[in-house]
Write an enzyme that holds these catalytic residues in place. Structure first.
Site, PDB file in Angstrom:
ATOM      1  N   GLU A  80       0.832  -1.206   0.000  1.00 56.57           N
ATOM      2  CA  GLU A  80       0.000   0.000   0.000  1.00 56.57           C
ATOM      3  C   GLU A  80       0.868   1.259   0.000  1.00 56.57           C
ATOM      4  O   GLU A  80       0.530   2.252  -0.642  1.00 56.57           O
ATOM      5  CB  GLU A  80      -0.926   0.001   1.216  1.00 56.57           C
ATOM      6  CG  GLU A  80      -1.950  -1.113   1.182  1.00 56.57           C
ATOM      7  CD  GLU A  80      -2.759  -1.179   2.452  1.00 56.57           C
ATOM      8  OE1 GLU A  80      -3.991  -0.999   2.352  1.00 56.57           O
ATOM      9  OE2 GLU A  80      -2.172  -1.399   3.534  1.00 56.57           O
ATOM     10  N   LYS A 138     -11.441   1.519   1.295  1.00 59.47           N
ATOM     11  CA  LYS A 138     -10.443   1.048   0.327  1.00 59.47           C
ATOM     12  C   LYS A 138     -11.202   0.106  -0.600  1.00 59.47           C
ATOM     13  O   LYS A 138     -11.669  -0.949  -0.172  1.00 59.47           O
ATOM     14  CB  LYS A 138      -9.330   0.264   1.014  1.00 59.47           C
ATOM     15  CG  LYS A 138      -8.463   1.053   1.943  1.00 59.47           C
ATOM     16  CD  LYS A 138      -7.417   0.121   2.555  1.00 59.47           C
ATOM     17  CE  LYS A 138      -6.546   0.826   3.555  1.00 59.47           C
ATOM     18  NZ  LYS A 138      -5.512  -0.074   4.117  1.00 59.47           N
TER      19      LYS A 138
END
Length: 121
Positions: free
Chosen positions: A22, A100
């Site tokens: 990420e 997300k």
């Protein structure tokens, strides 16, 4: 009082997350903000000074979401709620939802995320 101002589906690219992928690749974060505000005065006066300017709120959220990377969505949401509550006395409560949509974890889902609600004291 049931009046609300909402900003729904704001999208920002960032490098937030606890996983190294990420932080390296980044991803799109979807943010929804709902503000509990008494809108009756603005309804009577038709004056933007009697409400909360959602364009300004968008810029506050953007500066946090596109700023320094952090590990947790919880931390981002807390920063957003605190910023809004400290900047706008008319806001009685701020709800922040961060999603997300494609995190680097296995599985099939529409998204993962968090939602917090903070009263303005």
């Amino acid at each position: 009082m049931q009046d609300t101002i909402f900003l729904k589906g704001m999208r920002f690219y960032g490098y937030h997350g606890a996983l190294s992928a990420e932080n390296e690749i980044g991803q799109i974060f979807k943010v929804d903000v709902t503000l509990k505000v008494d809108l009756s005065e603005a309804g009577r006066t038709d004056n933007v000074i009697d409400t909360v300017h959602y364009g300004e709120v968008f810029e506050e959220v953007k500066s946090i979401m596109e700023g320094k990377a952090v590990n947790l969505l919880e931390h981002l949401a807390e920063r957003i709620a605190n910023r809004i509550n400290s900047q706008y006395n008319r806001v009685m409560e701020t709800k922040v939802r961060i999603t997300k949509e494609n995190p680097p974890i296995p599985g099939h889902y529409d998204g993962v995320g968090i939602e917090i609600v903070r009263e303005n004291k």
